[in-house]
Write a protein that holds these residues in place. Structure first.
Motif: not given
Length: 1113
Positions: A380, A409, A418, A426
Motif C-alpha cells: 500500500y 486502501c 487515495d 493503493c
C-alpha cells in the motif's frame, strides 16, 4: 477551468477506476447529479454561490464555493441504485472506491459529502451539499428528479449482481437434516443392535447345522489334499538332495528380477500418489494446467509482534477514533519492511548461476513492469520507507499519514489515488491490487485496522517439464528457508512456509527417525535368528542355534521384496513411499510365520525308521506346504484383486504386495528348504553354525536394504518442525480460503449476446449466468449452502466496461489500427466505439474479437484502471491467431477452511454449483482449486474401503474353500473371523482417532492379509486332524500350529512395533504404531483364542482326511 477540472474529476470517479457505469440506474442518476449542478437551466433554484473572487485581468467574477440543495429522496434513491454495484476485478463494491470508506460504512449523505469535499483531491472547489431534511427558512428548492431505471440505449435495468432489488427472492438455504432416529433412538444404534442379534441367530443356527450336517465333498477333498502332499513332498526331497542347484538357481532368479531395481522410479509427487489419472479432480487439474499454466508456488510469512503497540488514531480535524492493532504500528511496519526487503535481496546459487527473486517471481505486467508480485500491506506504501513516513499537516494537526492511507486502501485496494491529502496510490508496485484479507490476519468482520498479524506472500512461477527453471526456484526457496531460520528480531514472531517445506521436512524427519526404524527391524531380526533355535544345553548352543538359518530366512524375505520391486520396475511401474514403508513389514510377517512353521515342525518331528533326511524334510514339507500355500495364495489373490482400485497408492501397494508374498512363498519352499537340509546335516555332525563373518556380511546386506527403506519413509506429522507453527498460525489468523477458479471449457460462444448473457454479471445478463450464480452463492452465508466467499472476478464484465465509448480506455491509432493506451496523448487516437446509441451496445461477433486482445494487453493506469493485462492475461485463452476465445476462468475465493471436513465440503459445494451453472449455460463448467486432487479421495473413500475389503474377503473365502479340499464351511469360518478383525480395526481407529484415508486403507488391506496368517494355519490344522471330536481337533490344531503363529508373527512383530512408539513423526505413531499394534493384537486374539473356540463349536463334524504318518517313498 473549474468545470473542466470537475469534468476530469467526475471521469476519474465514475469511469476510470472501476466505474458504476455497469449499472445504468446508478450511472445516470450520478451523472444527473453533476449535470444539474453545472449546466441546468434551473440551476438558480438549488445552487447558491457563497464565495467569489474577482479576476480583474479577464474582468470576470469567479465562484469559489457553492451550496448545492439536494432532495433527500433523490439522494436516497441514487444511493439505493448504487449501493450494490460491484467492481468485478477486485471483488469489492464500487462504493468502496467512491465513498472514501468501506461500502458498509457508506450512506447517501456521507457519500455525496465525500464526492463534493475539496479534500478528496477531485473536487476543484468546495461544494457544500444541503439536504432537504436540513433546510430551514430558505428560498431554495432542493434538486430532485425521477431516478433512471435504464439508459436510453435500451440495454436494460441493472443486473441482480449490481442491484439486489432485481434479484427477486433470495434462495433459502436448505435446513439441516434432523438426526435420524428410530422410535426416538439413534438409528445407527438400533441398526447395530439388530445386526448383532441377527448375527447371533445366524451363528447359533450355523453351529446347529454344523453338528447335524457333514461335508459332501469328502472324497474330492481327500484326493486334492493327497495330491498336494505328494507334490510338495517330492519337491522338498529334491531340494534337500540338490541344494547347490536349488540355491544357485534361486540366486540367479533373484538377481535377474532384482536387476530391475536399476530402473526403479519412486513417486513422491502427492498428486501421483493420491489422485488417479482418470479421476475427475486429476483430469480437471490437467485441463487447467495445460490451458492456463500450473498454479504458482507460494512462499508465505505470518508475522506477529511481541510489542504491546496497539494505538488509537484520531482523524483531524474531525472524525471518530480508530483503533489500530499492534502489527500496524509504524515502527513495526518499518521493521517488517526491512525484513521484506532482505528477502527480496536473497541470492541463491544454481550451478554457476546466481538466482534472485526477480528471476523466478510472478510479474504479471512483465516486460512493461518487472516488479515482483508481493502480497503485503507494505505494498500500500509502494514498499517504501519514504512513502510509509509521508504525512501532510501543519503546526497544529496531521491531516493525512499512513493511518489515513491504510484505511482508504483496505476499502479500495485498486485505487490509483487515495483521494485524501496524500494522493498516493493503493495499487501494488507490481500493477495489481493488494486485497486486505490476503495480507492481514486476526481482525474481526471487516475491521482490518484491528489486525493482529501481517501476512506476506511471494508468489513464484511454477514450472512443469522445465527442470532448469524449477531447479532455480528450488535453490532460491532453500536459501529463503535458511534465511528465515537464522533471522532474529526480538520484536517480531515469524512463522513461515515455502513450497518445498513439506517435502524438505519429510526428508529431515525421515533421517531423524532412521535410528528408530533400524532398531525396530533389528529387534525383529535378532528375535527371529535366536527363536528358531531349539537349544538343549549350553554346550550345544552353537550347534543347536539356528542363527545362520534365521538370517538366511530374513534375506529370503528381503529378496522377495527386491524381486517384486525389480519386476515392476522392469514394467515401468513407479514405486510409492507406502510400498517401501509397508511391504517389508507385511512380507516379513508372512515369511517369518512360514519359516517358523517349517522349522518348528521339523524340530518336533521324529525321523521314521529307514527314513533318510531328504525324505523326512520332504514329508514335513508335504505336511506344512499346503497350509503355507493356503495363506500365501489367499493373500496374493486378495492383493491382486485390490489392484482394481483407482487410487494409485492402493493399487500400487496391492500389485507389489501380491507379487512379493507369492515370490516369498516360492523361495521358502525351494531355497529355504535346501538351506534347512544343509543346516540339519550340520547339526547332525555337531558342527557349530556358520562363521560370524558370514553372518555379519548378511546382516550388512540387510542393514543396507533397511537404510534404503528408511531413507524414503514419508512422514505426515512433523512434531518439531517450523511448519507446524505455520499451520497453527494459518488456522488462527487467516480470514480467507484458497482461490477457486470456475473454468469454462473451450467451445463456448462469447461472440453472441446469448452466449455473453449466460456468463456475465452486468446489465442485461441472465439471472442464471455463471457470474450471477457464483455471486448468489457468495451471499449465502449459512452453511451448508455454500463455501464461496466472494464475488468472482469477471474478465467479461470488465471488458464490456473497458470497451464502452464513455470510457477513455479503448482507443486505437487511426493510421495503423494498433492499440493506443489511455495515457497516450495523441490526436490520431480514436475511440473504439462512437458515442452513439449503437456504439454504446456490447461488442458482438468480430467486433468482440477485434478489441479483446487489446484489453488483455492493456496495463492499468491513472486514465484507465480497467486494463486487463494484470488481472486477466492468464484467464483467457485466445485461439486461431486471436480470432476466437478458448477456455477461460472466473476466480473467487473459498470461505475459511480449517480442517478436512471443511475442505471436503468446499469441494462438494463448488461442484454442485458448477453443475448448476453447466445446466443453465448448456456448456461444461467445472471448479478448480489446488487442494481438490488431495481431498477427492475422501469423497469415495468409503466406497473404496468397502470394495477393497469386500473383494479381499471374497478372494480369501474362495481360495480357502478350494485349498482346504472344497470345504466351503471352513472358508466361511475364516472369512467371518477376518471380518470380525476388520470390524474391530475400525473400532480401534475410532477410539484412537485414526482417520480413514488412503494410508489407513492400505493398512486395512494389509491387515486383511496378515489376518489370513493368524487364521488359515489353524483352520487347516483343524481340518486334517484325525482326532474324533471337535474340541480335541481344535486343541491339536492350536497346539500344533498355535506356537508357530504366536512366535512367528505375534512376538516377532510386537517387539518391533513397540519401538515405533518412540518415533517423532505422527505417521509412525498414528498410522503405523497404533494400527500395526492393533492388527497384531486383534489378529492374535481372534486367531489363537476366538477361532479355536469357534471351531470347537462350529467346525466340520466329520473327519475328512485320515492320512497316517507313512513315508511317501
Amino acid at each position: 477551468q473549474q468545470l473542466l477540472t470537475l469534468q476530469g474529476s467526475l471521469h476519474s470517479l465514475t469511469l476510470s477506476g472501476f466505474s458504476v457505469s455497469r449499472c445504468p440506474a446508478c450511472f445516470f442518476n450520478l451523472m444527473n447529479l453533476f449535470c444539474e449542478l453545472t449546466c441546468s437551466p434551473r440551476q438558480s433554484l438549488f445552487v447558491n454561490g457563497t464565495q467569489f473572487t474577482n479576476d480583474t485581468a479577464a474582468n470576470k467574477t469567479n465562484v469559489v464555493e457553492v451550496q448545492y440543495y439536494i432532495g433527500q429522496t433523490f439522494a436516497n434513491a441514487m444511493y439505493n441504485a448504487c449501493q450494490d454495484v460491484q467492481a468485478p476485478s477486485i471483488n469489492v463494491k464500487a462504493l468502496s472506491l467512491l465513498c472514501g470508506k468501506d461500502a458498509s460504512d457508506c450512506n447517501a449523505t456521507n457519500w455525496i459529502e465525500y464526492m463534493f469535499d475539496i479534500n478528496n483531491g477531485q473536487s476543484p472547489f468546495p461544494i457544500i451539499p444541503i439536504f432537504s431534511g436540513k433546510m430551514h427558512n430558505t428560498e431554495y428548492v432542493p434538486f430532485t428528479t425521477k431516478g433512471h431505471l435504464s439508459p436510453q440505449d435500451g440495454s436494460g435495468p441493472c443486473s441482480c449482481q449490481d442491484c439486489s432489488q432485481a434479484c427477486g427472492p433470495q434462495p433459502v438455504p436448505p435446513p439441516l437434516l434432523p438426526p435420524w432416529t428410530i422410535l426416538g433412538i439413534d438409528a445407527m444404534v438400533v441398526i447395530m443392535w439388530i445386526s448383532y442379534v441377527a448375527f447371533l441367530l445366524i451363528f447359533i443356527g450355523a453351529v446347529i447345522g454344523a453338528w447335524l450336517d457333514a461335508s459332501c465333498g469328502e472324497t474330492l477333498g481327500e484326493r486334492f489334499e493327497s495330491s498336494l502332499r505328494s507334490l510338495f513332498a517330492r519337491w522338498g526331497s529334491f531340494c534337500v538332495q540338490q541344494p547347490l542347484v536349488v540355491i544357485l538357481g534361486s540366486l540367479a532368479v533373484v538377481a535377474a528380477c532384482s536387476g530391475g531395481l536399476v530402473y526403479m522410479k519412486i513417486t513422491t509427487d502427492p498428486v501421483e500418489l493420491w489422485s488417479s489419472p482418470s479421476s475427475q479432480a486429476r483430469q480437471e487439474k490437467d485441463y487447467f494446467d495445460s490451458h492456463f499454466g500450473p498454479f504458482f508456488r507460494a512462499e508465505q510469512l505470518i508475522i506477529t509482534t511481541t510489542l504491546q503497540s496497539e494505538s488509537v488514531y484520531s482523524p483531524n480535524p474531525a472524525g471518530a477514533d480508530v483503533p489500530f492493532g499492534a502489527p500496524l504500528d509504524k515502527d513495526v511496519l518499518h521493521q517488517v519492511l526491512d525484513l521484506q526487503t532482505d528477502i527480496e535481496n536473497i541470492v541463491a546459487s544454481y550451478g554457476d548461476q546466481k538466482v534472485t527473486l526477480k528471476d523466478i517471481c510472478l510479474a504479471p505486467l512483465a516486460p512493461f513492469n518487472d516488479n515482483c508480485t508481493i502480497l503485503s500491506v507494505l505494498n500500500y506504501f509502494q514498499n517504501s520507507h519514504k512513502q510509509l513516513d509521508r504525512s501532510v499537516g501543519d503546526e497544529f494537526y496531521v491531516y493525512a499519514d499512513y493511518h489515513t492511507h491504510f484505511l482508504y486502501c483496505v476499502s479500495a485496494p485498486a485505487s490509483l489515488n487515495d483521494t485524501n491529502k496524500l494522493h498516493d496510490p493503493c495499487l501494488g508496485t507490481y500493477g495489481g491490487p493488494v486485497f486486505p484479507w490476503l495480507v492481514l490476519g486476526g481482525y474481526d468482520a471487516t475491521n482490518y485496522n484491528n489486525a493482529t498479524a501481517l501476512v506476506i506472500t511471494f508468489p513464484v512461477n511454477n514450472y512443469h517439464n522445465d527442470s532448469i527453471n524449477l531447479g532455480k526456484a528450488l535453490a532460491w526457496e532453500k536459501e529463503f528457508i535458511v534465511f528465515l531460520k537464522n533471522y532474529s528480531n526480538p520484536n517480531l514472531t515469524i512463522s513461515f512456509n515455502s513450497e518445498r517445506s513439506i517435502e524438505d521436512e519429510i526428508n529431515r524427519e525421515s533421517e531423524s527417525d532412521l535410528s528408530t526404524v533400524m532398531v525396530s527391524y533389528v529387534i525383529m531380526f535378532v528375535y527371529i535368528s535366536l527363536a528358531l533355535g531349539h537349544i538343549h544345553s549350553f554346550r550345544r548352543l552353537l550347534v543347536d542355534s539356528k542363527i545362520s538359518l534365521g538370517i538366511a530366512g530374513i534375506v529370503i524375505v528381503l529378496s522377495s521384496v527386491a524381486c517384486s520391486l525389480g519386476i515392476f520396475s522392469y514394467a515401468g511401474i513407479p514405486l510409492t513411499l507406502i510400498v517401501i514403508e509397508v511391504i517389508p513389514f507385511l512380507v516379513l510377517a508372512v515369511g517369518v510365520d512360514n519359516i517358523f512353521i517349517v522349522v518348528q515342525t521339523y524340530q518336533r518331528d521324529e525321523r521314521m525308521p529307514q527314513e533318510e533326511l531328504h525324505q523326512q524334510i520332504g514329508r514335513i514339507l508335504g505336511d506344512v506346504a499346503p497350509s503355507m500355500l493356503l495363506s500365501s495364495f489367499s493373500e496374493t489373490v486378495a492383493f491382486f484383486l485390490g489392484a482394481l482400485s483407482t487410487m494409485p497408492a492402493v493399487r500400487t501397494f496391492s500389485l507389489f504386495a501380491g507379487l512379493a508374498v507369492f515370490i516369498d512363498f516360492l523361495l521358502q519352499i525351494s531355497c529355504f528348504i535346501s538351506l534347512l537340509g544343509l543346516d540339519a546335516k550340520r547339526q547332525e555332525v555337531r558342527r557349530a553354525g556358520l562363521v560370524w563373518g558370514y553372518c555379519r556380511a548378511w546382516l550388512r546386506v540387510g542393514d543396507d536394504f533397511l537404510l534404503q527403506i528408511s531413507c524414503f519413509v514419508s512422514l505426515l506429522g512433523l512434531d518439531d518442525s517450523y511448519v507446524l507453527d505455520y499451520f497453527k498460525n494459518l488456522s488462527e489468523y487467516l480470514h480467507t480460503g484458497p482461490p477457486v477458479y470456475f473454468v469454462v471449457e473451450d467451445g463456448h460462444d462469447y461472440l453472441s449476446l446469448e452466449g455473453q448473457n449466460s456468463v456475465c454479471g452486468g446489465v442485461g445478463c441472465s439471472n442464471n449466468s455463471l457470474v450471477q450464480q457464483v455471486y448468489a452463492s457468495s451471499q449465502c452465508n449459512s452453511p451448508p449452502s455454500t463455501t464461496i466467499g466472494f464475488n468472482p472476478s469477471s474478465w467479461l464484465d470488465d471488458y464490456f466496461d473497458w470497451v464502452k465509448p464513455q470510457s477513455s480506455c479503448c482507443r486505437y491509432y487511426n493510421s495503423s489500427g494498433a492499440f493506443c493506451n489511455a495515457s497516450v496523448v495523441d490526436t490520431s487516437c480514436l475511440r473504439c466505439h462512437p458515442m452513439t446509441p449503437s456504439g454504446k451496445l456490447r461488442p458482438i461477433e468480430q467486433d468482440f474479437m477485434k478489441f479483446l486482445p487489446m484489453f488483455l494487453s492493456d496495463n492499468p493506469n491513472v486514465k484507465c484502471g480497467k486494463g486487463g493485462h494484470a488481472a486477466y492475461s492468464s484467464a483467457v485463452v485466445l485461439k486461431g491467431n486471436d480470432t476466437s476465445v478458448g477456455a477461460t476462468y472466473f476466480m473467487t475465493y473459498h470461505t475459511i477452511l480449517k480442517d478436512s471436513p471443511d475442505f471436503i465440503d468446499a469441494m462438494k459445494m463448488a461442484r454442485v454449483l458448477a453443475d448448476n451453472i453447466t445446466s443453465a449455460m448448456g456448456h461444461k463448467v467445472f471448479p478448480y482449486s489446488v487442494f481438490y486432487v488431495f481431498y477427492e479421495q475422501y469423497l469415495t473413500i468409503v466406497y473404496d474401503t468397502v470394495f477393497q475389503l469386500g473383494v479381499s474377503l471374497a478372494a480369501i473365502f474362495a481360495v480357502t474353500a478350494v485349498l482346504l479340499g472344497f470345504e466351503l464351511w471352513s472358508g466361511v469360518l475364516v472369512s467371518i473371523t477376518i471380518a470380525m478383525i476388520l470390524v474391530n480395526m475400525f473400532g480401534v481407529m475410532w477410539l484412537w482417532d485414526i482417520s480413514l484415508n488412503a494410508v489407513s486403507l492400505v493398512n486395512l488391506v494389509m491387515s486383511c492379509g496378515i489376518s489370513v496368517e493368524f487364521c488359515s494355519h489353524i483352520v487347516r490344522a483343524f481340518s486334517i486332524s484325525v482326532k474324533s471330536t471337535r474340541v480335541e481337533r481344535a486343541e491339536e490344531a492350536l497346539a500344533h500350529m498355535g506356537s508357530s503363529v504366536f512366535s512367528g508373527i505375534t512376538l516377532t512383530k510386537f517387539g518391533g512395533i513397540l519401538i515405533l512408539a518412540l518415533s517423532k513423526s505422527q505417521i509412525f505413531q498414528i498410522f503405523y504404531f497404533r494400527m500395526y499394534l492393533a492388527m497384531v493384537l486383534l489378529g492374535a486374539t481372534h486367531g489363537l483364542i476366538f477361532l479355536p473356540v469357534l471351531l470347537s463349536y462350529a467346525g466340520m463334524h466329520r473327519v475328512i482326511f485320515s492320512i497316517g504318518q507313512k513315508s511317501i517313498f
